[in-house]
Design an enzyme around this catalytic site. Structure first.
Site, PDB file in Angstrom:
ATOM      1  CB  CYS A 135       0.283   3.063  -7.908  1.00 59.01           C
ATOM      2  SG  CYS A 135       0.537   1.652  -6.827  1.00 59.01           S
TER       3      CYS A 135
ATOM      4  NE  ARG B 112      -9.476  -3.140  -3.945  1.00 58.77           N
ATOM      5  CZ  ARG B 112      -8.555  -2.456  -3.274  1.00 58.77           C
ATOM      6  NH1 ARG B 112      -8.499  -2.545  -1.961  1.00 58.77           N
ATOM      7  NH2 ARG B 112      -7.690  -1.686  -3.912  1.00 58.77           N
TER       8      ARG B 112
ATOM      9  CD  GLU C 214     -14.576  -4.426   0.271  1.00 60.00           C
ATOM     10  OE1 GLU C 214     -13.876  -5.095   1.054  1.00 60.00           O
ATOM     11  OE2 GLU C 214     -14.178  -3.416  -0.333  1.00 60.00           O
TER      12      GLU C 214
ATOM     13  NE  ARG D  41     -16.876  -3.161   4.759  1.00 54.41           N
ATOM     14  CZ  ARG D  41     -15.684  -2.907   5.313  1.00 54.41           C
ATOM     15  NH1 ARG D  41     -14.586  -3.222   4.659  1.00 54.41           N
ATOM     16  NH2 ARG D  41     -15.610  -2.356   6.504  1.00 54.41           N
TER      17      ARG D  41
ATOM     18  CD  GLU E 189      -2.828   5.053  -5.718  1.00 56.26           C
ATOM     19  OE1 GLU E 189      -2.001   4.174  -5.430  1.00 56.26           O
ATOM     20  OE2 GLU E 189      -3.906   5.204  -5.103  1.00 56.26           O
TER      21      GLU E 189
ATOM     22  CG  ASP F 216      -4.364   1.338   7.210  1.00 51.93           C
ATOM     23  OD1 ASP F 216      -3.907   1.660   6.106  1.00 51.93           O
ATOM     24  OD2 ASP F 216      -4.833   0.204   7.459  1.00 51.93           O
TER      25      ASP F 216
ATOM     26  CD  GLU G  11      -7.489   1.668   5.018  1.00 48.59           C
ATOM     27  OE1 GLU G  11      -7.084   2.420   4.099  1.00 48.59           O
ATOM     28  OE2 GLU G  11      -7.702   0.453   4.878  1.00 48.59           O
TER      29      GLU G  11
ATOM     30  CG  ASN H  61      -3.927   3.420   2.051  1.00 51.65           C
ATOM     31  OD1 ASN H  61      -3.394   4.078   1.168  1.00 51.65           O
ATOM     32  ND2 ASN H  61      -4.755   2.427   1.777  1.00 51.65           N
TER      33      ASN H  61
ATOM     34  CB  CYS I 248       1.340   4.562  -3.775  1.00 47.86           C
ATOM     35  SG  CYS I 248       1.062   2.989  -2.938  1.00 47.86           S
TER      36      CYS I 248
ATOM     37  NE  ARG J  22     -13.898   2.347   2.686  1.00 51.26           N
ATOM     38  CZ  ARG J  22     -13.091   1.382   3.143  1.00 51.26           C
ATOM     39  NH1 ARG J  22     -12.111   1.677   3.965  1.00 51.26           N
ATOM     40  NH2 ARG J  22     -13.275   0.130   2.782  1.00 51.26           N
TER      41      ARG J  22
END
Length: 500
Positions: free
Chosen positions: A304, A334, A336, A345, A353, A414, A430, A433, A459, A466
């Site tokens: 975002c 990312r 991790e 992961r 998004e 979450d 998780e 979110n 957001c 996931r």
């Protein structure tokens, strides 16, 4: 809290002829400019001063109100006026000979490597910082930001090792599971995916890709269309200015993939690199590092923030809010920190998004409607065992927005689900979110509302990996055992690609 500064105002000539007038100015200053804005008795104090042939040495102690580095800046102009008009002497700048800050603390700092801080000591419940900086840093309020950083570090230590506070909001009924394999390993064995060359990266085959696309269509049908979200495309190369304004620049560095630009496109400049590869068939990274710029930013970490450049510095018309937009145009990346594992992961992942902007009550209303739709998806369509919890990320805990006591609803929810192959008391992952961010982004990007009312945003990121990790862990790879509500949307399973 105490500030101690022994400073020197460097002069262009010997100021001794002005000694009496300087003394009078400093005496008066303690009753006037060094007390302005402070409660009675809380102004800055000049504890010592003297002259040399090239400067005025002044020692100032203060509390938190008129801080010593602000006090010396307040003195510079009247002293410059006095010396310049009558004695034709200029003040060339301020040097900090010795600069210390003392503040109460229950314990010392774990990490003492702080910019502009020469040393950190802890004794008798007091933390003492010795600073090393010049006039420019003092004028630009670097000491205040150092102090804020120290206070944040102390609060973070008190906050605990876990990065967020967690309060259970809702949990579904228990379910009996029949599948207890690690779905990633099962998919590898059955050719659904293969490991990519990069760290935490996968090549997704037709079957899991169709699973992703089905999830995506569920989001479109159950969230985007009913709630009126419009699609946009957000940049996936994020420049430093974006992260500075979004607040991520405070601590994003261990988790992003950095991007550097070539210093030039001139083929001659790169000839030695190309020749090296042609001869060795190895990419000469030791040569590349000298031919690229310093990092200009990083690959998309959270989708975002780049969207806010579309709104930056604008005033939104009243009739345009709430604004509801979404992006599904590319991967996020990312590094991790918790270690890579399976598809849940990873360093490269796919997300949708959802972002919304409006008055506080509008922002909360959109969030409530999203929560309702997520519950429908996870209960009725995916038929998961799951729970949701209110969490307060560290950046919100810094602002005192901790747990359920926050009546304004600023914070994150979450969604978590158990992974049966982890065992009865195993990890809850998780997998979704939703955040109400308050005025964090409108304020950071200078976005206002025509009516002058407060502007908030929210957001929610839908991570396809996931969702797949949770769905497959609970239902397995055999599509005949998937919930009928999902199978009807998924359709026929793609054929296997056969290798010999």
């Amino acid at each position: 809290m105490e500030f101690y500064l022994r400073s020197c105002l460097k002069t262009s000539a010997d100021p001794k002829d002005a000694k009496q007038e300087i003394e009078q100015l400093l005496t008066d200053a303690e009753k006037t400019i060094l007390t302005k804005g402070a409660p009675e008795g809380e102004g800055a104090k000049i504890t010592e001063w003297n002259l040399s042939d090239s400067g005025i040495f002044i020692t100032i102690v203060s509390g938190r109100y008129v801080r010593s580095h602000d006090a010396i800046a307040r003195l510079k102009k009247p002293l410059a006026d006095l010396l310049g008009k009558k004695y034709r002497i200029g003040i060339r700048g301020i040097e900090a000979e010795e600069f210390k800050i003392r503040l109460p603390a229950d314990k010392g700092l774990k990490n003492k490597n702080i910019p502009y801080v020469k040393s950190v000591t802890f004794e008798n419940n007091m933390l003492e910082l010795e600073l090393e900086m010049g006039e420019s840093e003092m004028r630009n309020r670097v000491p205040d930001r150092i102090l804020s950083l120290i206070e944040d570090k102390l609060k973070q230590d008190d906050y605990g090792a876990k990065a967020e506070h967690w309060n259970l909001l809702w949990e579904s009924e228990d379910k009996e599971f029949e599948y207890f394999k690690d779905p990633t390993e099962d998919m590898l064995e059955n050719g659904w995916l293969k490991r990519g060359v990069g760290r935490g990266q996968w090549v997704h085959g037709p079957k899991i890709t169709k699973l992703f696309r089905t999830f995506e269509q569920i989001v479109i049908d159950e969230l985007v269309k009913p709630l009126g979200f419009e699609e946009m495309i957000f940049p996936k190369l994020v420049m430093w200015d974006i992260w500075k304004q979004s607040g991520h620049a405070k601590g994003i560095y261990p988790e992003i993939y950095y991007v550097c630009a070539p210093k030039t496109r001139d083929p001659e400049y790169w000839e030695d690199v190309m020749d090296y590869y042609k001869v060795t068939h190895e990419v000469p990274t030791h040569l590349l590092k000298d031919k690229i710029t310093e990092p200009i930013g990083g690959m998309c970490y959270a989708q975002c923030p780049p969207a806010w450049t579309y709104f930056q510095g604008t005033t939104i018309a009243n009739e345009s809010v709430p604004i509801k937009i979404f992006d599904r145009s590319g991967t996020s990346h990312r590094y991790e920190s918790g270690g890579i594992h399976g598809i849940e992961r990873v360093d490269e992942f796919h997300r949708i998004e959802l972002v919304w902007i409006g008055k506080p009550e509008q922002t909360v209303d959109v969030a409530d409607k999203l929560h309702e739709q997520y519950m429908k998806i996870f209960n009725d369509i995916l038929q998961l065992k799951w729970r949701k919890a209110w969490v307060t990320p560290w950046f919100m805990a810094q602002e005192g927005l901790v747990g359920l006591s926050n009546e304004k609803r600023v914070g994150t929810t979450d969604y978590e689900a158990p992974l049966p192959y982890k065992g009865e008391n195993g990890e809850w992952l998780e997998f979704q979110n939703l955040s109400i961010n308050g005025d964090k982004y409108p304020s950071g990007f200078n976005v206002k509302l025509q009516s002058g009312d407060e502007l908030w945003s929210g957001c929610s990121g839908v991570g396809l990996e996931r969702w797949a990790a949770v769905f497959l862990a609970q239902h397995g790879l055999d599509e005949t055992k998937w919930p009928e509500t999902f199978r009807n949307r998924f359709g026929d399973m793609p054929k296997d690609i056969i290798f010999y």
